[in-house]
Design a protein around this motif. Structure first.
Motif, PDB file in Angstrom:
ATOM      1  N   UNK A  81       0.865  -1.175   0.000  1.00 16.18           N
ATOM      2  CA  UNK A  81       0.000   0.000   0.000  1.00 16.18           C
ATOM      3  C   UNK A  81       0.908   1.233   0.000  1.00 16.18           C
ATOM      4  N   UNK A  83       2.601   4.701   0.086  1.00 20.99           N
ATOM      5  CA  UNK A  83       2.208   6.082   0.422  1.00 20.99           C
ATOM      6  C   UNK A  83       2.584   6.965  -0.757  1.00 20.99           C
ATOM      7  N   UNK A  85       4.157   9.736  -0.481  1.00 17.85           N
ATOM      8  CA  UNK A  85       5.546  10.124  -0.251  1.00 17.85           C
ATOM      9  C   UNK A  85       6.129   9.298   0.886  1.00 17.85           C
ATOM     10  N   UNK A 115       7.141   9.809  -4.102  1.00 18.00           N
ATOM     11  CA  UNK A 115       8.056  10.927  -3.858  1.00 18.00           C
ATOM     12  C   UNK A 115       8.906  10.569  -2.633  1.00 18.00           C
TER      13      UNK A 115
ATOM     14  N   UNK B   1      -1.255  12.232  -5.876  1.00 14.37           N
ATOM     15  CA  UNK B   1      -1.068  13.281  -4.903  1.00 14.37           C
ATOM     16  C   UNK B   1       0.394  13.325  -4.489  1.00 14.37           C
ATOM     17  N   UNK B   2       0.876  14.457  -4.151  1.00 15.25           N
ATOM     18  CA  UNK B   2       2.258  14.506  -3.644  1.00 15.25           C
ATOM     19  C   UNK B   2       2.416  15.652  -2.654  1.00 15.25           C
ATOM     20  N   UNK B   3       3.542  15.603  -1.939  1.00 13.85           N
ATOM     21  CA  UNK B   3       3.850  16.602  -0.950  1.00 13.85           C
ATOM     22  C   UNK B   3       4.355  17.853  -1.677  1.00 13.85           C
ATOM     23  N   UNK B  22       8.636  20.979  -2.273  1.00 13.98           N
ATOM     24  CA  UNK B  22       8.969  19.656  -2.807  1.00 13.98           C
ATOM     25  C   UNK B  22       8.380  19.441  -4.191  1.00 13.98           C
ATOM     26  N   UNK B  23       9.084  18.612  -4.990  1.00 13.74           N
ATOM     27  CA  UNK B  23       8.572  18.201  -6.302  1.00 13.74           C
ATOM     28  C   UNK B  23       8.580  16.682  -6.344  1.00 13.74           C
ATOM     29  N   UNK B  24       7.825  16.095  -7.295  1.00 13.00           N
ATOM     30  CA  UNK B  24       7.894  14.635  -7.437  1.00 13.00           C
ATOM     31  C   UNK B  24       9.342  14.237  -7.666  1.00 13.00           C
ATOM     32  N   UNK B  84      -0.390  19.415   0.619  1.00  7.79           N
ATOM     33  CA  UNK B  84      -0.389  18.335  -0.368  1.00  7.79           C
ATOM     34  C   UNK B  84      -1.133  18.778  -1.611  1.00  7.79           C
ATOM     35  N   UNK B 131      -5.334   6.615   1.910  1.00  9.53           N
ATOM     36  CA  UNK B 131      -4.376   7.115   0.914  1.00  9.53           C
ATOM     37  C   UNK B 131      -2.982   6.614   1.233  1.00  9.53           C
ATOM     38  N   UNK B 132      -2.869   5.785   2.289  1.00  5.97           N
ATOM     39  CA  UNK B 132      -1.564   5.253   2.656  1.00  5.97           C
ATOM     40  C   UNK B 132      -0.670   6.247   3.354  1.00  5.97           C
ATOM     41  N   UNK B 133      -1.250   7.351   3.847  1.00  3.08           N
ATOM     42  CA  UNK B 133      -0.383   8.361   4.460  1.00  3.08           C
ATOM     43  C   UNK B 133      -0.350   8.328   5.977  1.00  3.08           C
TER      44      UNK B 133
END
Ligand SMILES: Nc1ncnc2c1ncn2[C@@H]1O[C@H](COP(=O)(O)OP(=O)(O)OP(=O)(O)O)[C@@H](O)[C@H]1O
Ligand SMILES: Nc1ncnc2c1ncn2[C@@H]1O[C@H](COP(=O)(O)OP(=O)(O)OP(=O)(O)O)[C@@H](O)[C@H]1O
Ligand SMILES: [Mg+2]
Ligand SMILES: [Mg+2]
Lengths: 161, 165, 165, 161
Positions: A81, A83, A85, A115, B1-3, B22-24, B84, B131-133
């Motif tokens: 899964x 994330x 980032x 990322x 999605x990214x930071x 930050x960038x990808x 984000x 979202x796995x965060x």
């Protein structure tokens, strides 16, 4: 639930075998449920054999081999899964230059979809960064950040705050 | 999605408002011992809802507020904001950008904000779920804790697994 | 007194008889991950009387015998010999040079020799006592165990002290 | 006995304060008996403050600062009853180049009376060695040693066995 764990575990097992072989350029590793009959409670064993070496308890592996095995396992779990980032804090510290190179090669591939923010002291690892942030403490006890972009052309140092 | 952005103000050694964009791709954070790199990682875990002071190397949560130097007064609060991108709408809100803010005051009082509106920890957790965060999904792999997963006993390793799966 | 020579044969990854000569001053041991550097440190602790297999990363003492590769047979025993100069007579024997040997066989049987004569572990321990060479007097500072003395609880730290003092 | 512990502890306290200040080039550290009334059972606390920073719990120190503090404490203990030789296994791993430099500077001083065998990956640390032994595994799973003397003139690589 039992099905969820069993299918997730099977995926992690597959990932772990695969990532281990990529990081060690050979060898073999397995994740094993100690008690197959008690899936919901059973402990999990790791078996790992670097290329050219004979199978022994993971405790006999070297500091660097343990670190590389841990990286393989963490990425195997991560892939279940992913994330958006992921922050890595000096996980390359015990690796020599050759192993660091294999690690960052793998990272570059994962970085297509995730990322990564990588804290490191290693010059080998810094080489794959698109952007480098330097943290300094010019004034004692107070952190400041300087960014150095690398993606297009020459680096430029510029205080960010 | 990214930071997209991380803003740190009064958190640990970041006495002054500090911004990281930050960038990808891969961003590297470097510097000498003790300059604040792991503190950056701590600020990310903290704004994402870390409840354990011990998990941030502190005894109490207020220990993360900048506590001054010979030439600087201590801060009265710590604040971290994580922004984000949500262009792919993977988070269940109509905004293209989502920012989560966490504050803690010397009193120990804590505040969360989502896009500048007061929210509860529960709302922040729900936002990240799926979202796995969440911080238990290996979005931070910590210095010195890698060894444990290989050297720990089978039952302890099971616990680590359960967190991820 | 100083360390003059270390001979390792059949111990862990040292399948073949290997000799290291030492001089006063600083000797550095280098090489890639997994090549055998910590195994050299283990061989020193082992020949000095280490009784804990776990302290050598093993489950049983016979795990330290070279266990073969795809192209090599396993050894039937492990042997390490440490040779010390005794020109200053800091060890209570009339020799100018003292060598301590330890062997372990697949059966688990263990042997100690002092200057090639069979001795007991007790004799080896008495020999080292008072010269600061027992393995609990910090003559080996191990990879990954430094952190503990700083992060452990006050009572655990006390235990470390008692060993040294 | 109580007297032996108290006098030994006082010596370690002195040594620790001193070595810490030399490794950190300033700052301050103390060893404290938690229960002064119960010398034979009391736990031992560490207090450490790097230069320019304010005093906090040692847990908040960075990875490198903790490692340097541990080195100071281990050498403080070592000085009480120095062994003729001392084996160091990668204790410099978490240190950046500046701190590694301070560590090996201290080591050079101790080396006048104690023989050190230092396992390291750090090029900064290797520089103070009088002799370097390279360990290799050309044949998979089998360690071999190559020595490179540095004391007089050019290095010579020669298989030792
Ligand atoms: N509340 C606080 N106020 C001020 N400074 C703090 C606070 N909490 C921690 N610090 C300081 O932050 C420093 C640690 O920073 P950090 O752990 O980020 O270092 P690092 O860059 O990761 O270093 P290393 O490379 O050694 O791991 C310590 O010196 C500590 O004193
Ligand atoms: N009984 C044995 N027989 C054969 N090989 C062994 C035996 N015991 C340990 N080994 C091998 O020794 C290797 C570990 O060596 P060691 O710990 O000395 O590495 P190292 O040089 O310290 O590496 P690092 O830089 O990663 O710490 C392992 O790969 C392990 O398989
Ligand atoms: Mg750190
Ligand atoms: Mg090692």
């Amino acid at each position: 639930s039992k099905e969820l764990f069993t299918s997730t575990f099977a995926t992690v097992q597959e990932n772990f075998k695969d990532v281990f072989q990529r990081l060690f350029e050979g060898g073999r590793a397995e994740l094993i449920l100690i008690d197959e009959g008690d899936v919901l409670e059973s402990g999990i064993e790791i078996v790992a054999r670097p290329p050219g070496k004979r199978l022994q308890s993971v405790s006999l592996l070297s500091g660097g081999e343990k670190a590389l095995t841990a990286i393989a396992l963490l990425f195997a779990l991560f892939m279940v899964k992913p994330s958006p980032f992921c922050l890595l804090d000096e996980i390359d510290a015990p690796l020599d230059d050759v192993n660091t190179g294999r690690f960052i090669h793998l990272l570059k591939e994962f970085a297509k979809r995730t990322q990564f923010i990588m804290i490191t002291h290693s010059k080998v690892s810094m080489e794959i960064a698109d952007v480098i942030y330097g943290v300094t403490m010019q004034e004692a006890g107070v952190s400041k950040i300087i960014s150095t972009k690398f993606k297009e052309g020459a680096p430029e140092g510029a205080p960010v705050s | 999605m990214y930071l997209k952005k991380l803003e740190i103000n009064g958190f640990k050694s970041f006495a002054d408002k500090t911004e990281l964009l930050f960038e990808p791709g891969i961003t590297s954070v470097v510097g000498p011992n003790g300059c604040g790199k792991t503190n950056v990682a701590d600020s990310v875990r903290w704004v994402m809802g870390e409840q354990s002071a011990k998990g941030l190397r502190a005894s109490e949560m207020t220990d993360v507020i900048f506590n001054g130097t010979d030439s600087r007064k201590a801060s009265s609060m710590a604040e971290v904001t994580l922004t984000l991108s949500n262009e792919d709408k993977s988070l269940p809100l109509e905004y293209d950008e989502i920012s989560i803010t966490r504050r803690v005051y010397r009193s120990g009082e804590s505040e969360y904000l989502i896009n500048k509106a007061i929210a509860r920890l529960k709302d922040v957790k729900e936002l990240f779920m799926g979202t796995g965060l969440g911080i238990s999904a290996y979005s931070v792999m910590a210095q010195g804790q890698m060894d444990q997963i290989v050297t720990s006993k089978p039952v302890e390793r099971r616990a680590i697994f359960e967190e991820a799966a």
